[in-house]
Scaffold this motif. Structure first.
Motif, PDB file in Angstrom:
ATOM      1  N   ALA A  89       0.843  -1.200   0.000  1.00  0.00           N
ATOM      2  CA  ALA A  89       0.000   0.000   0.000  1.00  0.00           C
ATOM      3  C   ALA A  89       0.873   1.243   0.000  1.00  0.00           C
ATOM      4  CB  ALA A  89      -0.925  -0.001   1.205  1.00  0.00           C
ATOM      5  N   HIS A  90       0.563   2.174  -0.868  1.00  0.00           N
ATOM      6  CA  HIS A  90       1.294   3.442  -0.933  1.00  0.00           C
ATOM      7  C   HIS A  90       0.738   4.397   0.119  1.00  0.00           C
ATOM      8  CE1 HIS A  90       2.719   7.270  -2.740  1.00  0.00           C
ATOM      9  NE2 HIS A  90       3.724   6.522  -3.152  1.00  0.00           N
ATOM     10  N   GLU A  91       1.577   5.290   0.591  1.00  0.00           N
ATOM     11  CA  GLU A  91       1.163   6.235   1.623  1.00  0.00           C
ATOM     12  C   GLU A  91       0.018   7.140   1.166  1.00  0.00           C
ATOM     13  OE1 GLU A  91       4.638   9.575   0.626  1.00  0.00           O
ATOM     14  OE2 GLU A  91       4.635   8.517   2.546  1.00  0.00           O
ATOM     15  N   SER A  92      -0.134   7.313  -0.146  1.00  0.00           N
ATOM     16  CA  SER A  92      -1.194   8.179  -0.668  1.00  0.00           C
ATOM     17  C   SER A  92      -2.546   7.478  -0.750  1.00  0.00           C
ATOM     18  CB  SER A  92      -0.813   8.692  -2.063  1.00  0.00           C
ATOM     19  OG  SER A  92      -0.766   7.618  -2.997  1.00  0.00           O
ATOM     20  N   PHE A  93      -2.593   6.171  -0.508  1.00  0.00           N
ATOM     21  CA  PHE A  93      -3.842   5.427  -0.619  1.00  0.00           C
ATOM     22  C   PHE A  93      -4.818   5.853   0.473  1.00  0.00           C
ATOM     23  CE2 PHE A  93      -2.144   1.337  -2.887  1.00  0.00           C
ATOM     24  CZ  PHE A  93      -1.742   2.121  -3.951  1.00  0.00           C
ATOM     25  N   THR A  94      -6.100   5.687   0.199  1.00  0.00           N
ATOM     26  CA  THR A  94      -7.128   5.973   1.191  1.00  0.00           C
ATOM     27  C   THR A  94      -7.102   4.901   2.278  1.00  0.00           C
ATOM     28  OG1 THR A  94      -8.822   4.667   0.064  1.00  0.00           O
ATOM     29  CG2 THR A  94      -8.582   6.976  -0.611  1.00  0.00           C
ATOM     30  N   PRO A  95      -7.691   5.171   3.451  1.00  0.00           N
ATOM     31  CA  PRO A  95      -7.723   4.160   4.516  1.00  0.00           C
ATOM     32  C   PRO A  95      -8.321   2.827   4.064  1.00  0.00           C
ATOM     33  CG  PRO A  95      -8.314   6.277   5.426  1.00  0.00           C
ATOM     34  CD  PRO A  95      -8.206   6.478   3.938  1.00  0.00           C
ATOM     35  N   ILE A  96      -9.374   2.854   3.256  1.00  0.00           N
ATOM     36  CA  ILE A  96      -9.982   1.601   2.831  1.00  0.00           C
ATOM     37  C   ILE A  96      -9.074   0.859   1.847  1.00  0.00           C
ATOM     38  CG2 ILE A  96     -11.336   2.569   0.907  1.00  0.00           C
ATOM     39  CD1 ILE A  96     -13.547   0.598   1.679  1.00  0.00           C
ATOM     40  N   GLN A  97      -8.341   1.592   0.998  1.00  0.00           N
ATOM     41  CA  GLN A  97      -7.388   0.950   0.102  1.00  0.00           C
ATOM     42  C   GLN A  97      -6.250   0.305   0.896  1.00  0.00           C
ATOM     43  OE1 GLN A  97      -6.585   4.374  -2.444  1.00  0.00           O
ATOM     44  NE2 GLN A  97      -7.463   3.303  -4.188  1.00  0.00           N
ATOM     45  N   LYS A  98      -5.795   0.978   1.932  1.00  0.00           N
ATOM     46  CA  LYS A  98      -4.752   0.408   2.781  1.00  0.00           C
ATOM     47  C   LYS A  98      -5.275  -0.814   3.528  1.00  0.00           C
ATOM     48  CE  LYS A  98      -2.250   4.764   3.493  1.00  0.00           C
ATOM     49  NZ  LYS A  98      -1.851   5.808   4.478  1.00  0.00           N
ATOM     50  N   ALA A  99      -6.534  -0.757   3.944  1.00  0.00           N
ATOM     51  CA  ALA A  99      -7.130  -1.890   4.642  1.00  0.00           C
ATOM     52  C   ALA A  99      -7.280  -3.091   3.715  1.00  0.00           C
ATOM     53  CB  ALA A  99      -8.486  -1.495   5.219  1.00  0.00           C
ATOM     54  N   ILE A 100      -7.681  -2.838   2.478  1.00  0.00           N
ATOM     55  CA  ILE A 100      -7.795  -3.914   1.503  1.00  0.00           C
ATOM     56  C   ILE A 100      -6.425  -4.525   1.232  1.00  0.00           C
ATOM     57  CG2 ILE A 100      -8.249  -4.403  -0.946  1.00  0.00           C
ATOM     58  CD1 ILE A 100     -10.615  -2.467  -0.768  1.00  0.00           C
ATOM     59  N   SER A 101      -5.411  -3.689   1.105  1.00  0.00           N
ATOM     60  CA  SER A 101      -4.057  -4.185   0.909  1.00  0.00           C
ATOM     61  C   SER A 101      -3.621  -5.047   2.093  1.00  0.00           C
ATOM     62  CB  SER A 101      -3.094  -3.015   0.725  1.00  0.00           C
ATOM     63  OG  SER A 101      -1.760  -3.471   0.571  1.00  0.00           O
ATOM     64  N   TYR A 102      -3.953  -4.591   3.303  1.00  0.00           N
ATOM     65  CA  TYR A 102      -3.607  -5.386   4.487  1.00  0.00           C
ATOM     66  C   TYR A 102      -4.287  -6.750   4.453  1.00  0.00           C
ATOM     67  CZ  TYR A 102      -3.770  -7.281   9.156  1.00  0.00           C
ATOM     68  OH  TYR A 102      -3.687  -8.157  10.212  1.00  0.00           O
ATOM     69  N   HIS A 154      -3.093  -6.136  14.970  1.00  0.00           N
ATOM     70  CA  HIS A 154      -2.009  -6.376  14.020  1.00  0.00           C
ATOM     71  C   HIS A 154      -2.012  -5.335  12.912  1.00  0.00           C
ATOM     72  CE1 HIS A 154       0.127  -8.491  10.676  1.00  0.00           C
ATOM     73  NE2 HIS A 154       0.924  -8.822  11.667  1.00  0.00           N
ATOM     74  N   SER A 155      -3.183  -5.042  12.354  1.00  0.00           N
ATOM     75  CA  SER A 155      -3.271  -4.062  11.278  1.00  0.00           C
ATOM     76  C   SER A 155      -2.931  -2.659  11.779  1.00  0.00           C
ATOM     77  CB  SER A 155      -4.667  -4.063  10.664  1.00  0.00           C
ATOM     78  OG  SER A 155      -4.783  -3.051   9.682  1.00  0.00           O
ATOM     79  N   SER A 156      -3.442  -2.298  12.954  1.00  0.00           N
ATOM     80  CA  SER A 156      -3.178  -0.967  13.498  1.00  0.00           C
ATOM     81  C   SER A 156      -1.691  -0.753  13.730  1.00  0.00           C
ATOM     82  CB  SER A 156      -3.944  -0.768  14.812  1.00  0.00           C
ATOM     83  OG  SER A 156      -5.338  -0.836  14.601  1.00  0.00           O
ATOM     84  N   LEU A 157      -1.017  -1.785  14.257  1.00  0.00           N
ATOM     85  CA  LEU A 157       0.417  -1.676  14.504  1.00  0.00           C
ATOM     86  C   LEU A 157       1.203  -1.650  13.201  1.00  0.00           C
ATOM     87  CD1 LEU A 157       0.762  -4.130  17.531  1.00  0.00           C
ATOM     88  CD2 LEU A 157       1.006  -1.635  17.578  1.00  0.00           C
ATOM     89  N   ALA A 173     -11.177  -7.686   5.897  1.00  0.00           N
ATOM     90  CA  ALA A 173     -10.784  -9.086   6.075  1.00  0.00           C
ATOM     91  C   ALA A 173     -12.005  -9.998   6.046  1.00  0.00           C
ATOM     92  CB  ALA A 173     -10.017  -9.259   7.391  1.00  0.00           C
ATOM     93  N   PHE A 174     -13.068  -9.594   6.737  1.00  0.00           N
ATOM     94  CA  PHE A 174     -14.296 -10.394   6.717  1.00  0.00           C
ATOM     95  C   PHE A 174     -14.918 -10.383   5.318  1.00  0.00           C
ATOM     96  CE2 PHE A 174     -13.822 -10.637  11.163  1.00  0.00           C
ATOM     97  CZ  PHE A 174     -14.702 -11.596  11.649  1.00  0.00           C
ATOM     98  N   THR A 175     -14.863  -9.225   4.653  1.00  0.00           N
ATOM     99  CA  THR A 175     -15.374  -9.153   3.277  1.00  0.00           C
ATOM    100  C   THR A 175     -14.606 -10.100   2.375  1.00  0.00           C
ATOM    101  OG1 THR A 175     -15.982  -6.818   3.576  1.00  0.00           O
ATOM    102  CG2 THR A 175     -15.765  -7.615   1.311  1.00  0.00           C
TER     103      THR A 175
END
Length: 335
Positions: A118-131, A290-293, A308-310
């Motif tokens: 995930a790039h730093e410019s991604f939105t929170p949901i994009q970063k979450a999907i990447s995670y 884990h994701s938050s850290l 993750a559930f999705t």
């Protein structure tokens, strides 16, 4: 060594502009860009024209047949000794091609792939999907990881093949849905040396909304059954885990309702339900922490639980549905 970057494109003029901008910054310069517009209703011809003279870019238009055949179209017109396949929704680090060249000089791969981030410019949901797609607590943990399960299979958002591989295999045989997995299996079965280049990552946007993400992963689940119809031995127990997770979640919800209706009088059922609830709550807490850290963001951590559930349930529903259709009912639902 000369690289041909093959990029199929369908209605994504904004994304291809961002991708091409990152390619202008590559430290290794011996490459061309082959873009295949696959029957788009929003063509990117004008956007791509702005990069002529800056990049060695070649633009082709064809009728819509799906990304697999669009890549084949690009292979047929490419000049490189290696073909590198990208999705249009990625950003490429400036050292990417230099890393690939160094790995090929060292390992002599016939075909290869790399992970995503995930790039730093991604939105929170994009970063979450990447995670969720790369987490050790979801099926994404086996993708692009040094400790991946079994033989590594390159994926088409970030993969490369030699010209020899293209000539011998003929490229993609499937147009859509798990076309990259089928191609990877066929390359390996043909005796080619296929490996992971962990340092050759790209920033992958993936889908930008939960409905889009659900649809994409649902098709991944269906695609795994499609692959099993062609290569039965490629269906592993790990591939069924999201389906078991989905069944478990639905079953737990039903048992909770029954327990409430019975006012907890069924003691065995009551303890089973609470045991399941505690396990589920522990899993959610683990994902969140884990994701938050990892992302250093509580907001991304919260979204990661949702994505993750999705991911798990979308894959599970696709897997179960296509298993019923193709295996039990013998329907042909392949793409």
């Amino acid at each position: 060594m000369f690289f041909s970057l093959i990029i199929p494109l369908y209605n994504r003029p904004e994304e291809i502009e961002e991708l091409l901008s990152t390619l202008t910054k590559q430290t290794f310069k011996d490459f061309e860009v082959v873009i295949v517009e696959d029957g788009s209703t929003r063509p990117a011809k004008d956007v791509i024209a702005r990069f002529e003279g800056v990049l060695d870019v070649h633009y082709f238009e064809k009728k819509n047949e799906g990304q697999g055949f669009a890549r084949n179209y690009g292979f047929e017109r490419a000049r490189g000794t290696y073909f590198i396949v990208f999705d249009s929704d990625i950003l490429v680090p400036s050292e990417y091609l230099s890393v690939i060249k160094e790995a090929l000089d060292r390992e002599r791969w016939d075909a290869f792939g790399g992970p995503d981030a995930a790039h730093e410019s991604f939105t929170p949901i994009q970063k979450a999907i990447s995670y969720s797609m790369t987490s050790p607590f979801t099926t994404g943990g086996i993708r692009g990881n040094k400790k991946h399960v079994g033989q590594f299979h390159p994926r088409s958002f970030n993969m490369g093949i030699s010209r020899e591989v293209w000539k011998k295999t003929g490229g993609y045989k499937l147009s859509r849905r798990s076309e990259d997995i089928e191609f990877s299996i066929r390359m390996i079965n043909s005796g080619f040396k296929v490996g992971l280049v962990p340092e050759a990552f790209v920033y992958h946007k993936r889908r930008t909304s939960l409905p889009q993400f659900f649809k994409q992963i649902y098709n991944f689940g269906k695609g795994r059954i499609d692959i099993a119809q062609i290569y039965p031995r490629e269906l592993k127990p790990v591939h069924a885990l999201p389906a078991l997770f989905t069944i478990g979640i639905i079953g737990l919800l039903v048992l909770n309702v029954v327990d409430i209706l019975l006012f907890g009088d069924a003691v065995v059922l009551h303890y089973m339900v609470w045991g399941g609830n505690i396990f589920l709550l522990s899993f959610i807490t683990l994902l969140l922490l884990h994701s938050s850290l990892k992302t250093k963001s509580l907001k991304v951590g919260l979204w990661s639980v949702v994505t993750a559930f999705t991911q798990l349930m979308a894959y599970g529903f696709g897997f179960i549905g296509n298993y019923i259709d193709r295996v039990l009912l013998r329907k042909d639902t392949s793409c």
